[in-house]
Scaffold this active site. Structure first.
Site, short mmCIF file in Angstrom:
data_model
loop_
_atom_site.label_atom_id
_atom_site.label_comp_id
_atom_site.label_asym_id
_atom_site.label_seq_id
_atom_site.Cartn_x
_atom_site.Cartn_y
_atom_site.Cartn_z
CB CYS A 245 -3.27 -6.17 -0.15
SG CYS A 245 -3.83 -5.73 1.74
NE ARG A 250 -2.28 -9.83 -1.06
CZ ARG A 250 -2.54 -10.27 -2.22
NH1 ARG A 250 -1.70 -10.10 -3.37
NH2 ARG A 250 -4.09 -9.63 -1.82
#
Lengths: 287, 164
Positions: A245, A250
């Site tokens: 990410c 994430r």
């Protein structure tokens, strides 16, 4: 939402329900750990007895861009009253995004007795369960950790380059706008911390939050997850997959989903992610 | 803005109060207390669904900013923080609205994003920093536009157009 055990996950034991947590608040063998993006959230209120693990202060090195070393991890475990036998249950804001990040780092030190509270802080609050601003204290513990092992679930730049050159599977879990390289922000507003936009060539786009039921933060059942990652994107459980990410937070969520809920055997999180790749001189970029 | 102060007077005073907190925990508690003073945007200013034109870029707490002409060449700032977990955003909204509303627009326009670190310290994720800095920048830009409008002969119309 069906019971966790009925959702078809490869390893349902890695998730616990809010009911389970409520029943184990006083269990000395269980440590509830909150991990958030917002540093004010835990001090304002948290699950009674929960410890806080803050990703900036607790999990990162203060100078070098890297995670904490063995000694610091051991000190952290002592501070939050955890032994190697303690079941650590993570939960947090943002649909457990930061909870899975902490979970992933704990796995670098082999603390496999760890779980995620399905639905995170959102579900606990929606159910009107108790919260407190009282800070817990824990009795003395000892914890001997192994040296951090980055080889199995963490990818560094060179591995990512080799993987890309070999047409290996990459999952970009950022927003579609980040993936496409569009500017997310108005001119002169903060950018993404990278000089170039786009994605690593060959990466497929699966925003991390697609794995979540937005109304209560719980994970989608295995058949729906399989539809997203396997049927739609062609990822295969026995193939090596690298998720990334912006800084690896994430993508730790997607790593968790692929590894435990869908049973992928070789998933790595590239925590250098776009803040490294998008600033790397000469790194190929696709838009 | 007194010489040596980087911020308008009320904001400087609040920063001194926060800095006086001896420990990080005390500073955080002060910010939490401030977040509890957050109030929703008055309906006379804006109603849901809020226009995207007022959304703070880069802020995952879904923050919207509105301005109101105070009639004295200054602006009143209003914030809607739509994420119930956005406590830092609420604290900053209270601080910005409470200390910069009514301040000279030139001073507000000069407020830098360093304010975020002066308030919250360095322990912020990149995403959180970006969102909070976006709030500061949006206020500064509104003040910049307002100051330009005053120079052109009237703030009223500009301020109204900023608050749909």
């Amino acid at each position: 939402m069906t019971d966790i055990a009925a959702r078809g996950y490869t390893d349902p034991s890695v998730l616990v329900s809010t009911d389970w947590v409520a029943d184990n608040l006083a269990n000395p063998d269980v440590r509830i750990v909150e991990s958030n993006e917002d540093p004010l959230l835990y001090p304002s209120s948290h699950i009674p007895g929960a410890a806080e693990v803050d990703w900036t202060r607790d999990l990162n090195q203060p100078v070098l861009r890297d995670y904490l070393e063995k000694e610091a991890f051991e000190a952290l475990m002592v501070r939050i009253g955890v032994t190697p036998e303690t079941t650590v249950v993570f939960y947090g804001d943002k649909n457990n995004w930061w909870a899975t990040y902490a979970f992933w780092i704990f796995q670098l030190f082999g603390h496999s007795n760890a779980k995620i509270m399905d639905g995170g802080r959102l579900k606990w609050e929606l159910e009107g369960r108790p919260m407190t601003d009282e800070l817990p204290s824990f009795g003395p513990t000892s914890y001997l950790a192994p040296k951090r092992n980055d080889s199995k679930i963490r990818a560094f730049r060179d591995r990512v380059i080799d993987h890309m050159m070999a047409n290996g599977k990459l999952v970009d879990v950022r927003s579609p706008e980040e993936y496409s390289g569009e500017r997310l922000h108005m001119p002169d507003y903060p950018n993404e911390g990278a000089l170039r936009g786009g994605h690593i060539p060959g990466a497929v786009s699966v925003p991390w939050a697609r794995a979540i039921n937005p109304e209560n933060g719980t994970f989608k059942p295995a058949d729906e997850l399989s539809e997203i990652y396997v049927q739609q994107q062609g990822l295969k459980p026995d193939e090596e997959v690298i998720a990334y990410c912006r800084i690896g937070e994430r993508s730790s969520h997607t790593w968790f989903v692929l590894t435990y809920l869908l049973g992928f055997s070789k998933v790595r999180n590239y925590d250098g992610s776009w803040t490294e790749w998008g600033n790397l001189v000469g790194a190929p970029i696709e838009k | 803005m007194s010489e040596g102060d980087r911020y308008p007077a009320k904001l400087s005073k609040l920063l001194r109060r926060i800095s006086a907190a001896g420990t990080r925990a005390e500073r955080i508690q002060t910010l939490i207390d401030l977040s509890k003073q957050y109030r929703e945007v008055p309906q006379r200013i804006a109603t849901r669904p809020y226009s995207k034109d007022h959304e703070v870029p880069g802020c995952e707490s879904k923050v919207y900013m509105f301005t109101e002409d105070k009639g004295d060449g200054t602006l009143e700032f209003h914030f809607a923080v739509e994420n119930p977990h956005g406590i830092s955003a609420r604290a900053l909204a209270v601080i910005l609205a409470g200390t910069l509303s009514g301040a000279p627009l030139a001073e507000v326009a000069a407020v830098s994003t360093d304010l975020v670190y002066d308030l919250f310290g360095q322990d912020l994720s990149m995403g959180k920093s970006m969102g909070l800095q976006g709030m500061v920048q949006m206020v500064a830009r509104a003040a910049q536009r307002g100051a330009g409008a005053v120079a052109d002969g009237g703030l009223g119309q500009s301020a109204r157009s900023m608050s749909s």
